[in-house]
Scaffold this motif. Sequence first.
Motif, PDB file in Angstrom:
ATOM      1  N   GLU A  69       0.986  -1.497   0.545  1.00  0.00           N
ATOM      2  CA  GLU A  69       0.074  -0.019  -0.146  1.00  0.00           C
ATOM      3  C   GLU A  69       0.884   1.100   0.434  1.00  0.00           C
ATOM      4  N   ILE A  70       0.580   2.108  -0.818  1.00  0.00           N
ATOM      5  CA  ILE A  70       1.864   3.791  -0.842  1.00  0.00           C
ATOM      6  C   ILE A  70       0.233   4.642  -0.288  1.00  0.00           C
ATOM      7  N   LEU A  71       0.817   5.616   0.522  1.00  0.00           N
ATOM      8  CA  LEU A  71      -0.108   6.604   1.530  1.00  0.00           C
ATOM      9  C   LEU A  71       0.294   8.048   1.168  1.00  0.00           C
ATOM     10  N   ILE A  72      -0.157   8.406   0.496  1.00  0.00           N
ATOM     11  CA  ILE A  72      -0.051  10.110   0.184  1.00  0.00           C
ATOM     12  C   ILE A  72      -1.134  10.947   1.184  1.00  0.00           C
ATOM     13  N   PRO A  73      -0.507  11.619   2.650  1.00  0.00           N
ATOM     14  CA  PRO A  73      -1.490  11.816   3.256  1.00  0.00           C
ATOM     15  C   PRO A  73      -2.047  13.464   2.887  1.00  0.00           C
ATOM     16  N   THR A  74      -3.243  13.548   3.135  1.00  0.00           N
ATOM     17  CA  THR A  74      -3.975  14.871   2.272  1.00  0.00           C
ATOM     18  C   THR A  74      -4.538  15.391   3.268  1.00  0.00           C
ATOM     19  N   GLN A  75      -5.487  16.422   2.856  1.00  0.00           N
ATOM     20  CA  GLN A  75      -6.327  15.906   3.761  1.00  0.00           C
ATOM     21  C   GLN A  75      -7.354  17.690   2.651  1.00  0.00           C
ATOM     22  N   GLU A  76      -8.450  17.582   2.350  1.00  0.00           N
ATOM     23  CA  GLU A  76      -9.653  18.727   1.891  1.00  0.00           C
ATOM     24  C   GLU A  76      -9.782  20.016   2.696  1.00  0.00           C
ATOM     25  N   LYS A  77      -9.609  20.935   1.421  1.00  0.00           N
ATOM     26  CA  LYS A  77      -9.378  21.713   1.282  1.00  0.00           C
ATOM     27  C   LYS A  77      -9.924  23.040   0.946  1.00  0.00           C
ATOM     28  N   ILE A  78     -10.827  23.977   1.255  1.00  0.00           N
ATOM     29  CA  ILE A  78     -11.393  24.617   0.463  1.00  0.00           C
ATOM     30  C   ILE A  78     -10.586  26.031  -0.218  1.00  0.00           C
ATOM     31  N   LYS A  79     -10.445  26.448  -2.015  1.00  0.00           N
ATOM     32  CA  LYS A  79      -9.366  27.076  -1.706  1.00  0.00           C
ATOM     33  C   LYS A  79     -10.040  28.347  -2.646  1.00  0.00           C
ATOM     34  N   ILE A  80      -9.899  29.143  -2.942  1.00  0.00           N
ATOM     35  CA  ILE A  80     -10.921  30.520  -3.618  1.00  0.00           C
ATOM     36  C   ILE A  80     -10.270  30.655  -4.517  1.00  0.00           C
ATOM     37  N   SER A  81     -10.905  30.700  -5.738  1.00  0.00           N
ATOM     38  CA  SER A  81      -9.646  30.537  -6.994  1.00  0.00           C
ATOM     39  C   SER A  81     -10.930  31.230  -7.565  1.00  0.00           C
ATOM     40  N   LYS A  82     -10.459  32.250  -8.655  1.00  0.00           N
ATOM     41  CA  LYS A  82     -11.457  32.909  -9.626  1.00  0.00           C
ATOM     42  C   LYS A  82     -12.841  33.267  -9.409  1.00  0.00           C
ATOM     43  N   GLY A  83     -12.655  34.450  -8.290  1.00  0.00           N
ATOM     44  CA  GLY A  83     -14.082  34.559  -7.174  1.00  0.00           C
ATOM     45  C   GLY A  83     -14.229  33.217  -6.701  1.00  0.00           C
ATOM     46  N   LYS A  84     -14.131  31.676  -6.506  1.00  0.00           N
ATOM     47  CA  LYS A  84     -15.131  30.449  -6.771  1.00  0.00           C
ATOM     48  C   LYS A  84     -14.752  30.409  -5.566  1.00  0.00           C
ATOM     49  N   LYS A  85     -15.390  29.140  -4.359  1.00  0.00           N
ATOM     50  CA  LYS A  85     -15.277  27.971  -4.242  1.00  0.00           C
ATOM     51  C   LYS A  85     -14.177  26.706  -4.636  1.00  0.00           C
ATOM     52  N   VAL A  86     -13.490  25.873  -4.628  1.00  0.00           N
ATOM     53  CA  VAL A  86     -13.163  25.122  -5.066  1.00  0.00           C
ATOM     54  C   VAL A  86     -12.364  23.969  -3.613  1.00  0.00           C
ATOM     55  N   THR A  87     -12.969  22.766  -3.734  1.00  0.00           N
ATOM     56  CA  THR A  87     -12.244  21.810  -3.160  1.00  0.00           C
ATOM     57  C   THR A  87     -11.283  21.253  -3.643  1.00  0.00           C
ATOM     58  N   ILE A  88      -9.823  21.109  -2.655  1.00  0.00           N
ATOM     59  CA  ILE A  88      -8.944  20.456  -3.417  1.00  0.00           C
ATOM     60  C   ILE A  88      -8.224  19.562  -1.865  1.00  0.00           C
ATOM     61  N   LYS A  89      -7.365  18.866  -2.632  1.00  0.00           N
ATOM     62  CA  LYS A  89      -7.293  17.788  -1.668  1.00  0.00           C
ATOM     63  C   LYS A  89      -5.143  18.470  -1.559  1.00  0.00           C
ATOM     64  N   GLU A  90      -5.134  18.971  -0.111  1.00  0.00           N
ATOM     65  CA  GLU A  90      -3.683  19.490   0.126  1.00  0.00           C
ATOM     66  C   GLU A  90      -2.906  18.717   0.133  1.00  0.00           C
ATOM     67  N   LYS A  91      -1.616  18.463   0.088  1.00  0.00           N
ATOM     68  CA  LYS A  91      -0.624  16.915   0.928  1.00  0.00           C
ATOM     69  C   LYS A  91      -0.082  18.007   2.383  1.00  0.00           C
ATOM     70  N   LEU A  92      -0.553  16.740   3.552  1.00  0.00           N
ATOM     71  CA  LEU A  92      -0.418  17.632   4.646  1.00  0.00           C
ATOM     72  C   LEU A  92       0.908  17.504   4.726  1.00  0.00           C
ATOM     73  N   PHE A  93       2.233  16.338   4.288  1.00  0.00           N
ATOM     74  CA  PHE A  93       3.588  16.336   4.020  1.00  0.00           C
ATOM     75  C   PHE A  93       4.732  15.791   2.947  1.00  0.00           C
ATOM     76  N   PRO A  94       4.748  17.402   2.577  1.00  0.00           N
ATOM     77  CA  PRO A  94       5.110  17.695   0.745  1.00  0.00           C
ATOM     78  C   PRO A  94       5.829  17.143   0.578  1.00  0.00           C
ATOM     79  N   GLY A  95       6.634  16.221  -0.887  1.00  0.00           N
ATOM     80  CA  GLY A  95       7.634  15.890  -0.276  1.00  0.00           C
ATOM     81  C   GLY A  95       7.869  14.207   0.834  1.00  0.00           C
ATOM     82  N   TYR A  96       6.997  13.681   0.893  1.00  0.00           N
ATOM     83  CA  TYR A  96       6.914  12.501   1.531  1.00  0.00           C
ATOM     84  C   TYR A  96       5.787  11.711   0.958  1.00  0.00           C
TER      85      TYR A  96
END
Length: 206
Positions: A69-96
């Motif tokens: 198994e391979i896991l890249i820890p992420t967490q959902e966050k809401i990003k403001i892009s071009k005046g709209k709310k967009v849900t993205i998955k942000e990496k908790l530990f970039p590079g790991y």
Amino acid sequence: MKLKVTDQKQTPEDLIQKVEDPNHIVVTTDAPASARWYVVHTQSGHENRVAITLKTRVESMGLTHNIFEILIPTQEKIKISKGKKVTIKEKLFPGYMLVRMIVTDDAWLAVRTTQGVTGFVGTADQPTPLPENEVKAITAFGEQAAPKFQSAYTVGEAVRIIEGPFTDLLGTVSAIDEAKGKIVVLVSIFGRETPVELDFLQVSKI
């Protein structure tokens, strides 16, 4: 005359598009209790590419009995892009990334020589397994139900209010609440700095 069409080799990017979750790749569900999680350092920004490449190598090298198994820890966050709310998955530990495996010479070498991997966390020859309580904490943190907002602003930054009763006023960011998607801006009203709480969508960078 029919032309022979040659199959093009799929790139890691092609394979990423096909997997159900590129941040959690299950090689096999038959992992024994002796399998442990190890932290692998990768080139930052290439975690998904490295993970899918490793999965392909594990399968082609016949190591599915060692790497599960391979896991890249992420967490959902809401990003403001071009005046709209967009849900993205942000990496908790970039590079790991985390790899669940049984360490053998062949398995260690398969991971270590995968393109984009720079090493295991631990000693040079003996990677250190991640304690089970830390694995549970990381996965639980990433699975929190309410996504947080990803702020594009920093405290002390000058912004312009673009919506609401204070539209067009300039101010300075004094506090940011990513959990609620709120920002506190100090604006000059009657010659005094007054804190105004706003939604991320109500301000813009200058």
